[in-house]
Design a protein around this motif. Structure first.
Motif, short mmCIF file in Angstrom:
data_model
loop_
_atom_site.label_atom_id
_atom_site.label_comp_id
_atom_site.label_asym_id
_atom_site.label_seq_id
_atom_site.Cartn_x
_atom_site.Cartn_y
_atom_site.Cartn_z
N GLY A 45 0.89 -1.00 -0.13
CA GLY A 45 0.02 -0.05 0.00
C GLY A 45 0.85 1.05 -0.14
O GLY A 45 0.73 2.13 -0.71
N HIS A 46 1.92 1.19 0.85
CA HIS A 46 2.78 2.37 0.85
C HIS A 46 3.61 2.56 -0.44
O HIS A 46 3.77 3.67 -1.04
CB HIS A 46 3.83 2.45 1.89
CG HIS A 46 3.26 2.54 3.39
ND1 HIS A 46 2.64 3.74 3.82
CD2 HIS A 46 3.13 1.70 4.45
CE1 HIS A 46 2.17 3.56 4.97
NE2 HIS A 46 2.40 2.41 5.36
N VAL A 47 4.01 1.60 -1.04
CA VAL A 47 4.62 1.37 -2.44
C VAL A 47 3.76 2.09 -3.51
O VAL A 47 4.09 2.79 -4.36
CB VAL A 47 5.12 0.14 -2.77
CG1 VAL A 47 5.58 -0.08 -4.14
CG2 VAL A 47 6.39 -0.03 -1.61
N ASN A 48 2.47 1.74 -3.51
CA ASN A 48 1.37 2.13 -4.50
C ASN A 48 1.28 3.60 -4.38
O ASN A 48 1.15 4.52 -5.12
CB ASN A 48 0.22 1.51 -4.37
CG ASN A 48 -0.70 1.78 -5.45
OD1 ASN A 48 -0.60 2.20 -6.39
ND2 ASN A 48 -2.00 1.73 -4.68
N ARG A 49 1.18 4.08 -3.05
CA ARG A 49 0.96 5.47 -2.69
C ARG A 49 2.23 6.45 -3.27
O ARG A 49 1.87 7.47 -3.81
CB ARG A 49 0.64 5.59 -1.15
CG ARG A 49 0.58 7.29 -0.76
CD ARG A 49 0.36 7.20 0.65
NE ARG A 49 1.75 7.01 1.48
CZ ARG A 49 2.70 7.66 1.75
NH1 ARG A 49 2.79 8.92 1.29
NH2 ARG A 49 3.77 7.23 2.37
N ILE A 50 3.54 5.87 -2.84
CA ILE A 50 4.59 6.47 -3.49
C ILE A 50 4.51 6.78 -5.00
O ILE A 50 4.92 7.58 -5.42
CB ILE A 50 5.88 6.13 -2.68
CG1 ILE A 50 5.77 6.18 -1.23
CG2 ILE A 50 7.10 6.53 -3.50
CD1 ILE A 50 6.79 5.52 -0.51
N LYS A 51 4.31 5.78 -5.48
CA LYS A 51 4.31 5.50 -7.06
C LYS A 51 3.20 6.62 -7.54
O LYS A 51 3.42 7.22 -8.59
CB LYS A 51 3.97 4.08 -7.55
CG LYS A 51 5.39 3.18 -7.46
CD LYS A 51 5.26 1.94 -7.86
CE LYS A 51 6.20 1.03 -7.88
NZ LYS A 51 5.92 -0.29 -8.62
N MET A 52 2.19 6.58 -6.61
CA MET A 52 1.18 7.43 -7.22
C MET A 52 1.73 9.06 -7.34
O MET A 52 1.43 9.81 -8.07
CB MET A 52 -0.21 7.55 -6.62
CG MET A 52 -1.33 8.36 -7.00
SD MET A 52 -2.36 8.99 -5.96
CE MET A 52 -1.39 9.26 -4.53
N ILE A 53 2.17 9.42 -6.18
CA ILE A 53 2.65 10.68 -5.97
C ILE A 53 3.84 10.96 -6.94
O ILE A 53 3.91 12.05 -7.44
CB ILE A 53 3.09 10.71 -4.43
CG1 ILE A 53 2.07 10.84 -3.41
CG2 ILE A 53 4.12 12.43 -4.48
CD1 ILE A 53 2.36 10.64 -2.13
N LYS A 54 4.72 10.03 -7.30
CA LYS A 54 5.79 10.24 -8.29
C LYS A 54 5.19 10.45 -9.73
O LYS A 54 5.74 11.27 -10.25
CB LYS A 54 6.72 8.81 -8.23
CG LYS A 54 7.95 8.94 -9.15
CD LYS A 54 8.54 7.58 -9.12
CE LYS A 54 9.59 7.78 -10.14
NZ LYS A 54 10.31 6.09 -10.19
N ARG A 55 3.93 9.80 -9.99
CA ARG A 55 3.37 10.06 -11.32
C ARG A 55 2.90 11.44 -11.40
O ARG A 55 3.05 12.02 -12.34
CB ARG A 55 2.39 8.92 -11.60
CG ARG A 55 2.85 7.40 -11.95
CD ARG A 55 1.91 6.56 -12.51
NE ARG A 55 0.83 6.37 -11.34
CZ ARG A 55 1.00 5.22 -10.57
NH1 ARG A 55 2.07 4.38 -10.88
NH2 ARG A 55 0.18 4.85 -9.72
#
Length: 124
Positions: A96-106
């Motif tokens: 979940g944290h990895v998904n959140r970070i990737k979304m912010i990065k995009r």
């Protein structure tokens, strides 16, 4: 029809029950697949990893070509699947944290530098 097969029988509406029963009665091959899907769902939701090998053997013996690629994937990574079906540990929080970070990065792509991205990840 797929939704009927993949949902828990207790959550189906009465008309869905009758439709599923009609389809299962008309096609023995589909009936066998439905039985295997339900058995795997019990293994998955009940964390009964000790039943996995027996389930794989039953599906292979029943000659269900629709499930062969699924079984090949289970066999390819058998130890991980067995642990996932048996142990209570999960990497869901980390994913979940990895998904959140990737979304912010995009969202930040091409807009700011690494310092601002770091601050947004830490504050979000």
């Amino acid at each position: 029809m797929t939704a009927w097969l993949l949902r828990h029988p207790d959550t189906l509406h009465p008309e869905d029950h009758s439709g599923l029963a009609t389809i299962r009665a008309a096609c023995p091959h589909l009936n066998a697949i439905a039985d295997h899907v339900n058995a795997f769902a019990e293994i998955l939701t009940g964390r009964h990893g000790h039943r996995l090998n027996a389930w794989i053997t039953a599906v292979t013996a029943d000659d269900q070509p629709d499930l062969h690629s699924f079984i090949a994937g289970l066999r390819r990574d058998h130890d991980a699947v067995l642990n996932g079906l048996t142990l209570p540990y999960s990497s869901g929080v980390v994913e979940g944290h990895v998904n959140r970070i990737k979304m912010i990065k995009r969202q930040m792509y091409g807009r700011a530098n690494l310092d601002l991205l770091r601050k947004r990840v830490l504050l979000a």
